[in-house]
Design an enzyme around this catalytic site. Structure first.
Site, PDB file in Angstrom:
ATOM      1  N   ASN A   1       2.477  34.005  36.148  1.00 48.98           N
ATOM      2  CA  ASN A   1       3.826  33.521  36.370  1.00 48.98           C
ATOM      3  C   ASN A   1       4.559  33.792  35.140  1.00 48.98           C
ATOM      4  OD1 ASN A   1       1.708  31.624  35.298  1.00 48.98           O
ATOM      5  ND2 ASN A   1       3.459  30.410  34.880  1.00 48.98           N
TER       6      ASN A   1
ATOM      7  N   CYS B   1       5.804  24.335  31.803  1.00 52.71           N
ATOM      8  CA  CYS B   1       5.134  23.217  31.159  1.00 52.71           C
ATOM      9  C   CYS B   1       5.261  23.439  29.685  1.00 52.71           C
ATOM     10  CB  CYS B   1       3.811  22.941  31.453  1.00 52.71           C
ATOM     11  SG  CYS B   1       3.550  23.452  33.124  1.00 52.71           S
TER      12      CYS B   1
HETATM   13  N1  PLP Z   1       0.062  27.765  39.251  1.00 50.47           N
HETATM   14  C1  PLP Z   1       1.077  28.660  38.756  1.00 50.47           C
HETATM   15  C2  PLP Z   1       0.794  30.263  38.713  1.00 50.47           C
HETATM   16  C3  PLP Z   1       2.398  28.223  38.459  1.00 50.47           C
HETATM   17  O1  PLP Z   1       3.262  28.871  37.903  1.00 50.47           O
HETATM   18  C4  PLP Z   1       2.497  26.716  38.607  1.00 50.47           C
HETATM   19  C5  PLP Z   1       3.717  26.091  38.240  1.00 50.47           C
HETATM   20  O2  PLP Z   1       4.526  26.394  37.369  1.00 50.47           O
HETATM   21  C6  PLP Z   1       1.321  26.003  39.215  1.00 50.47           C
HETATM   22  C7  PLP Z   1       0.214  26.639  39.456  1.00 50.47           C
HETATM   23  C8  PLP Z   1       1.687  24.495  39.350  1.00 50.47           C
HETATM   24  O3  PLP Z   1       2.469  24.424  40.557  1.00 50.47           O
HETATM   25  P1  PLP Z   1       3.207  22.978  40.905  1.00 50.47           P
HETATM   26  O4  PLP Z   1       4.355  22.934  40.139  1.00 50.47           O
HETATM   27  O5  PLP Z   1       3.238  22.940  42.499  1.00 50.47           O
HETATM   28  O6  PLP Z   1       2.020  21.911  40.533  1.00 50.47           O
END
Ligand code: PLP
Length: 368
Positions: A145, A317
């Site tokens: 991400n 986060c």
């Molecule tokens: N996994 C990845 C790669 C993410 O980018 C995110 C959110 O930023 C998540 C998991 C968590 O997703 P959610 O916001 O739906 O809990």
């Protein structure tokens, strides 16, 4: 305002808003009730589930709706009873790393891989080398991400299948950027609605039969007793509509790639000293993570914000915190480089004019 933080979250598609508004105006019952209102709600739920199942080419019984990808990942990891050895990577989202940390306390041994050749992703060879007879679970993301760099999921899935190891994939950053084909060796994969112009608070876990879990949330018999609690029908319907919208714009990934590549090319021409992380790696079409030498990332982010451009600083986060991006550091970059790097992430609504304006503003601020 120009919004280039679509890997953190996306704006709702208007179609999704209309779909949810129409449902909110109806008197829907509880889908578990047997009277008319309940049955109508159940039909709405079933219709959405069918659309989602068709999109991913899986059966309705393999779907588990959750509150988001964080819950999906927690469910697929913590729901496993015995897990002597887990293979994962240091590049994963904290929604993977922290439940795996909890599994350690339950006695699991964990191999946390980092990219071998420095910058990049985890390879099949690394997974093969980390594998032992005790390995029960592999957890990897399909795309990162923060950098957009992709993992060779199809190859690793073949290996997982051959060794009969569970393979959980975090599919969040890939959905909406590329066609999703779930290989047979992937036993579970998760997605998040708010990353694809759907509502927040709803996520999906596709669970194949082999990936047997105990529920994380005990309660009623909803979702085949795998997650107690009345289903969030309106959000699930919004998510289903957001998936449908992806099909409505099949050319969107190519357009995002065209804009993203043009953005990077122009900035590199203007400022040859900048570094686009993973420029030559296989990356998803919308993400650009750039190192600006001698620039404090957080200050630059705030200056861009004041100039009307919203960008990201590592994962959503950790934005707001002073920590450098762990992902970049685990990829072998120094903390200094990580602190001077910003993430620009596009959506299918990003326009060429917005990209031109961003280049102009970034250039003006850098020259200053
Ligand atoms: N996994 C990845 C790669 C993410 O980018 C995110 C959110 O930023 C998540 C998991 C968590 O997703 P959610 O916001 O739906 O809990």
């Amino acid at each position: 305002m120009i919004y280039l933080d679509n890997n953190a979250t996306t704006f709702l598609d208007n179609d999704v808003v209309i779909c949810m508004q129409q449902l909110m105006q109806k008197t829907l019952g509880n889908p578990s009730s047997i009277h008319h209102f309940g049955q109508e709600a159940k039909n709405v739920l079933y219709h959405s589930m069918k659309e989602v199942a068709d999109f991913f080419d899986v059966s309705v019984n393999e779907l588990l709706f959750t509150s988001g990808a964080t819950e999906s990942l927690n469910t697929a990891i913590l729901g496993l009873e015995k897990c002597p050895h887990i293979i994962t990577s240091a590049l994963e989202h904290s929604a993977v790393l922290l439940p795996i940390e909890a599994m350690k306390k339950r006695g699991a041994k964990v191999t946390e891989l980092v990219p071998k050749k420095g910058f990049g992703s985890i390879t099949l060879q690394q997974v093969q080398e980390a594998y032992c007879t005790e390995t029960k679970l592999i957890v990897l993301m399909s795309a990162n991400n923060e950098t957009g760099i992709e993992t060779e999921i199809a190859k690793i899935a073949l290996f997982a299948e051959e060794k009969e190891v569970l393979f959980l994939v975090d599919g969040v950053a890939l959905l909406g950027k590329e066609r999703i084909d779930i290989p047979a060796g992937v036993t579970a994969i998760c997605f998040s609605s708010h990353k694809i112009h759907g509502p927040m608070g709803v996520g999906l876990l596709i669970l194949r039969k082999k990936h047997k879990i105990s529920p994380l949330i005990y309660g009623g018999p909803q979702q085949n007793s795998r997650r107690g609690g009345t289903e969030n029908i309106i959000a699930i319907a919004g998510f289903a509509r957001a998936l449908k919208c992806l099909q409505k714009y099949p050319q969107a990934p190519d357009l995002m790639r065209f804009l993203r590549d043009g953005f990077e090319k122009k900035l590199l021409e203007l400022f040859p000293e900048i570094v686009v992380h993973g420029l030559h790696e296989k990356r998803v079409c919308n993400t650009s993570n750039i190192y600006f030498p001698d620039v404090d990332g957080e200050t630059f982010l705030m200056q861009l914000d004041l100039a009307g451009i919203a960008v990201g600083l590592g994962s959503a986060c950790s934005s707001g915190g002073l920590m450098p991006s762990k992902v970049l550091v685990h990829m072998g970059l120094s903390e200094k480089i990580a602190r001077s790097s910003l993430r620009f992430s596009l959506s299918r609504f990003t326009t060429a004019e917005e990209i031109d304006q961003t280049i102009e503003i970034v250039a003006r601020l850098l020259k200053r």
